[in-house]
Scaffold this active site. Structure first.
Site, PDB file in Angstrom:
ATOM      1  N   ASP A  85       5.286  -5.336  -1.128  1.00 51.90           N
ATOM      2  CA  ASP A  85       5.800  -5.114   0.554  1.00 51.90           C
ATOM      3  C   ASP A  85       7.250  -4.035  -0.094  1.00 51.90           C
ATOM      4  O   ASP A  85       7.686  -3.849  -1.046  1.00 51.90           O
ATOM      5  CB  ASP A  85       6.290  -6.287   0.568  1.00 51.90           C
ATOM      6  CG  ASP A  85       5.617  -7.402   1.441  1.00 51.90           C
ATOM      7  OD1 ASP A  85       4.017  -7.152   1.549  1.00 51.90           O
ATOM      8  OD2 ASP A  85       5.264  -8.978   1.882  1.00 51.90           O
TER       9      ASP A  85
HETATM   10  N1  URA Z   1       4.280 -11.607  -1.427  1.00 54.53           N
HETATM   11  C1  URA Z   1       4.550 -11.194  -0.159  1.00 54.53           C
HETATM   12  O1  URA Z   1       5.339 -11.868   0.982  1.00 54.53           O
HETATM   13  N2  URA Z   1       5.406 -10.291  -0.535  1.00 54.53           N
HETATM   14  C2  URA Z   1       4.686  -9.472  -1.620  1.00 54.53           C
HETATM   15  O2  URA Z   1       5.008  -8.394  -1.631  1.00 54.53           O
HETATM   16  C3  URA Z   1       4.396 -10.396  -2.392  1.00 54.53           C
HETATM   17  C4  URA Z   1       3.828 -11.648  -2.832  1.00 54.53           C
END
Ligand code: URA
Length: 235
Positions: free
Chosen positions: A103
């Site tokens: 993310d």
């Molecule tokens: N899980 C998440 O919620 N975000 C990420 O970036 C990776 C795994």
């Protein structure tokens, strides 16, 4: 492979710039001068030199990045900067892409490569490649959560997650944990904690399969994988 493509891939400039280099007589294949940009060469066998300097051809590039927050795990984005914007031009010429997504606000280990086959293997659900994250959680993470994660939790869309290993590092109003998952659903770790009534307030990926984030890498820094890291990743 055409000589202009090879030299352009290796960072000697655009096709047009490479054409000029060739015209100037800067390029040799063994003892032979190559002036025609359409000439074919075998990058694995032929000894190519530009102004006497050996061109060490490589097809693939494998980069380990410590992804900083604020960057999108993609090669381009209309609004935000991407992780590819953090790469040097000499690496961008290989057209690397991130293997999977973190993310925008997530930090940590991100592999970038132009090796589609390896990326596919690492991302294939069948391969169950483990990914370990460190997280700070708003709320007291409990032993019951460990069991729930082990059994699989139901996300808000009804999806039941595969078994995940949860380790509690510190418990409190803000808990610190490490969690290992073998899937890569959208916002997976955040949604797993949501489903047990808690919120991820900081997330960082530490490992992906055999690959561990190099602690020497500051946020936004990256380096090529070592031969050992590459070898293990392929197994
Ligand atoms: N899980 C998440 O919620 N975000 C990420 O970036 C990776 C795994």
């Amino acid at each position: 492979m055409r000589i202009d493509k090879l030299l352009s891939n290796m960072g000697y400039g655009s096709r047009k710039e490479v054409k000029n280099l060739l015209k100037k007589g800067a390029v040799r294949k063994g003892d032979e001068l190559i002036k025609n940009s359409q000439s074919h060469v075998d990058p694995k066998q032929d000894i190519i030199k530009v102004y006497g300097e050996l061109v060490e051809y490589k097809e693939y590039v494998y980069l380990m990045m410590n992804k900083p927050p604020g960057y999108i795990s993609a090669t381009e984005d209309a609004r935000d900067q991407t992780v590819v914007d953090l790469l040097e031009p000499e690496d961008v010429v290989f057209d690397p892409f991130p293997v999977g997504r973190l993310d925008k606000d997530t930090e940590g280990l991100l592999l970038l490569t132009n090796d589609g086959k390896l990326a596919h293997q690492l991302l294939s659900p069948k391969k169950k490649v483990g990914k370990t994250y460190y997280a700070k959680i708003s709320g007291r993470v409990s032993n019951e959560d460990i069991i729930l994660f082990e059994q699989g939790v139901t996300l808000e869309d009804g999806y039941v997650t595969k078994p995940a290993e949860l380790k509690i590092l510190t418990r409190g109003e803000i808990s610190e944990i490490e969690v290992t998952i073998t899937e890569g659903k959208f916002h997976q770790v955040k949604r797993m904690f949501q489903s047990v009534g808690k919120e991820v307030i900081y997330l960082k990926r530490l490992t992906m399969g055999s690959l561990t984030l190099d602690t020497e890498l500051q946020l936004g820094e990256y380096r090529e994988l070592s031969d050992e890291e590459y070898g293990k990743l392929r197994q």
